[in-house]
Design a protein around this motif. Structure first.
Motif, PDB file in Angstrom:
ATOM      1  N   ALA A  99      -2.719   9.205  -6.702  1.00 61.21           N
ATOM      2  CA  ALA A  99      -2.811   7.821  -6.592  1.00 61.21           C
ATOM      3  C   ALA A  99      -2.878   7.107  -7.927  1.00 61.21           C
ATOM      4  CB  ALA A  99      -4.393   7.557  -6.040  1.00 61.21           C
ATOM      5  N   GLN A 100      -3.020   7.838  -8.895  1.00 61.54           N
ATOM      6  CA  GLN A 100      -2.905   7.266 -10.445  1.00 61.54           C
ATOM      7  C   GLN A 100      -1.518   7.386 -10.908  1.00 61.54           C
ATOM      8  OE1 GLN A 100      -4.898   5.154 -11.745  1.00 61.54           O
ATOM      9  NE2 GLN A 100      -6.776   5.227 -10.304  1.00 61.54           N
ATOM     10  N   THR A 101      -0.569   7.654 -10.309  1.00 61.99           N
ATOM     11  CA  THR A 101       0.642   7.943 -10.884  1.00 61.99           C
ATOM     12  C   THR A 101       1.583   6.688 -11.512  1.00 61.99           C
ATOM     13  OG1 THR A 101       3.017   9.022 -10.416  1.00 61.99           O
ATOM     14  CG2 THR A 101       2.322   7.441  -8.833  1.00 61.99           C
ATOM     15  N   VAL A 102       2.143   6.930 -12.665  1.00 63.68           N
ATOM     16  CA  VAL A 102       2.994   5.739 -13.175  1.00 63.68           C
ATOM     17  C   VAL A 102       4.402   5.696 -12.621  1.00 63.68           C
ATOM     18  CG1 VAL A 102       1.588   5.838 -15.403  1.00 63.68           C
ATOM     19  CG2 VAL A 102       3.871   7.074 -15.278  1.00 63.68           C
ATOM     20  N   LYS A 161       0.754  -1.298   0.060  1.00 60.76           N
ATOM     21  CA  LYS A 161      -0.026  -0.136  -0.123  1.00 60.76           C
ATOM     22  C   LYS A 161       0.926   1.320   0.067  1.00 60.76           C
ATOM     23  CE  LYS A 161      -4.214  -1.897   2.017  1.00 60.76           C
ATOM     24  NZ  LYS A 161      -4.697  -2.464   3.195  1.00 60.76           N
ATOM     25  N   PRO A 162       0.383   2.435  -0.212  1.00 60.09           N
ATOM     26  CA  PRO A 162       1.035   3.777  -0.331  1.00 60.09           C
ATOM     27  C   PRO A 162       1.582   4.044   1.070  1.00 60.09           C
ATOM     28  CG  PRO A 162      -1.037   3.892  -1.522  1.00 60.09           C
ATOM     29  CD  PRO A 162      -1.099   2.638  -1.214  1.00 60.09           C
ATOM     30  N   ARG A 209       2.666   7.727  -4.778  1.00 59.01           N
ATOM     31  CA  ARG A 209       1.351   7.485  -4.943  1.00 59.01           C
ATOM     32  C   ARG A 209       0.493   8.335  -4.039  1.00 59.01           C
ATOM     33  NH1 ARG A 209       0.869   1.314  -4.012  1.00 59.01           N
ATOM     34  NH2 ARG A 209       2.902   1.773  -2.629  1.00 59.01           N
ATOM     35  N   PRO A 215       7.247   4.713 -10.382  1.00 56.92           N
ATOM     36  CA  PRO A 215       7.120   3.678  -9.232  1.00 56.92           C
ATOM     37  C   PRO A 215       7.554   4.058  -7.887  1.00 56.92           C
ATOM     38  CG  PRO A 215       8.699   3.388 -11.100  1.00 56.92           C
ATOM     39  CD  PRO A 215       8.120   4.638 -11.435  1.00 56.92           C
ATOM     40  N   PRO A 216       6.986   3.319  -6.883  1.00 59.59           N
ATOM     41  CA  PRO A 216       7.133   3.831  -5.388  1.00 59.59           C
ATOM     42  C   PRO A 216       8.739   3.180  -4.902  1.00 59.59           C
ATOM     43  CG  PRO A 216       5.675   1.806  -5.488  1.00 59.59           C
ATOM     44  CD  PRO A 216       5.912   2.172  -7.171  1.00 59.59           C
TER      45      PRO A 216
END
Lengths: 290, 176
Positions: B147-150, B74-75, B143, B152-153
């Motif tokens: 929330a919809q970012t491409v 999760k973010p 994110r 990467p975390p």
């Protein structure tokens, strides 16, 4: 004995039960028309490649803009060079003749009175004998095994036969009906998978192919998912003959996602989805891609 | 009866290692290979598909398999504690290396040819005057901001270490 059976049952069921509502993330879910013209409302590049015989030479020669042709300038008839795809096609024809010596192999693939003509354009399809939806390569593996030959899904020889079968439908529009029943369910599962975040980089197929079309990832420009399935299996200029499922595995690996094996249910659903996005566009082999 | 129990034992031996990791059965893996993950290699004029060991172990993250019930991380909010203490030179190295941040695949930074255009142009980043903590969060897990970012975390998914993210922040904040 009982204990072993219990252990086996636990090992199968527990991991499933424990995480049945696991947290997964999805890209903004888009809708797609199961026809190649659907690209008009996605990238709008379709007008440039709608007619394979009439591509604009100037666009093809411009490295800033040639992505708008969806790389169709690497397909026949525009691309008239002899490449590895042609050698694969020859090999595929020879293998097909050997396999079909008793005229059983073609029938097993689903050939009727018209022979191989139009067969490619109807795959993936539901196969009653396999009790599931299968792509052409999965069926080639299955039917070859019945003739006593190993042609693993994704192998060169399997893709070569697939290429030969596809060549017999050259110019015929793809027509995979996803309007009802199990095929519609597979299309919907494929659409959902296309938007499912996965892997170490947490990307979905749609992160690139729907939401970033026309933008650059270093040297490569991302193109529309419409109209791609018609030129598979494809000859990759750098190395090898590639089936569509192996292309999925490549995009998975490129985004640090654990790939699946060719013929897996998930890849088959993605194939149904992507092939439906090519409906109405002519089968075009042998093709090359960088 | 004996043969059944041998069969069942075999099934446990084969199935358990895979399921114990929660890995789906249709993942291309060899549990005995150093990195588990395999990559396909097409052998010309052969009916067999070869599988080679892949350079990275990708098995810890969720796949696209229908059988895969493992969650995606999760973010996560990140806290930047203490002085920044990073190195711009190391940061640049991390930004260009494919096995590290590989930020240039999506972003443009000074002096790199073939920039990515999926993300924003990061040249002159310092002029945007973001707080270090905000830049740290963007790299650690974008994110939280979108929330919809491409993007990467990088922190949440252990792609980069905390120190490596600090190096990147110092590097970006040095771009005049």
């Amino acid at each position: 004995m009982k204990r072993i059976a219990l252990l086996l049952w636990l090992s199968l069921v527990l991991p499933l039960a424990a995480a049945s509502d696991a947290h997964r993330e999805y890209d903004a879910m888009e809708t797609y028309e199961p026809h190649v013209r659907g690209d008009q409302s996605l990238s709008g590049s379709y007008k440039h490649w709608a007619h394979p015989g009439k591509l604009d030479w100037r666009l093809a020669g411009n490295p800033e803009e040639n992505w708008k042709l969806n790389w169709k300038f690497m397909d026949p008839p525009f691309n008239a060079s002899v490449h590895g795809g042609h050698f694969a096609l020859d090999r595929g024809e020879q293998l097909f003749r050997e396999l079909n010596a008793k005229a059983r192999f073609a029938r097993c693939l689903g050939a009727g009175k018209a022979g191989l003509k139009g067969l490619r354009a109807r795959y993936p399809q539901y196969r009653a004998d396999l009790k599931r939806i299968a792509g052409l390569e999965e069926v080639i593996e299955y039917c070859a095994a019945r003739e006593g030959r190993v042609l693993q899904n994704g192998s060169y020889d399997n893709s070569a036969v697939s290429l030969y079968v596809a060549s017999q439908s050259n110019g015929m529009p793809m027509r995979v009906d996803v309007g009802k029943g199990v095929m519609r369910d597979a299309f919907e599962r494929g659409r959902k998978l296309f938007h499912t975040r996965a892997g170490k980089l947490h990307l979905a197929c749609s992160s690139c192919h729907t939401h970033k079309v026309g933008l650059q990832l270093r040297g490569s420009v991302i193109t529309t998912p419409y109209g791609d399935a018609v030129h598979y299996p494809v000859y990759r200029t750098r190395y090898f003959l590639q089936s569509l499922h192996l292309r999925f595995a490549e995009c998975n690996l490129d985004t640090r996602t654990q790939p699946l094996v060719p013929g897996s249910r998930a890849y088959t659903d993605l194939e149904v989805f992507m092939t439906a996005l090519s409906n109405g566009y002519p089968v075009t082999v042998p093709s090359e891609r960088d | 009866m004996r043969s059944i129990s041998i069969l069942a034992g075999l099934a446990v031996a084969l199935v358990l290692p895979v399921w114990a990791q929660g890995l789906p059965r249709d993942a291309a893996v060899n549990a005995a290979a150093p990195n588990k993950t395999l990559e396909p290699r097409v052998v010309t004029n052969s009916g067999r598909l070869e599988w080679l060991p892949h350079a990275h172990n990708l098995t810890p993250w969720p796949t696209l398999s229908h059988e895969d019930r493992r969650p995606a991380p999760k973010p996560r909010k990140a806290r930047l504690a203490g002085p920044l203490d990073g190195d711009a030179g190391r940061g640049r190295d991390i930004a260009v290396r494919p096995d590290k941040g590989y930020c240039i695949v999506c972003h443009q930074i000074p002096g790199e040819e073939w920039p990515g255009t999926v993300g924003l142009d990061l040249r002159g980043f310092k002029q945007r005057q973001y707080a270090d903590a905000a830049v740290y969060q963007q790299i650690f897990d974008a994110r939280v901001n979108n929330a919809q970012t491409v993007m990467p975390p990088f922190g949440t998914n252990n792609i980069l270490s905390e120190q490596e993210i600090r190096d990147l922040v110092v590097f970006l904040q040095s771009l005049e």
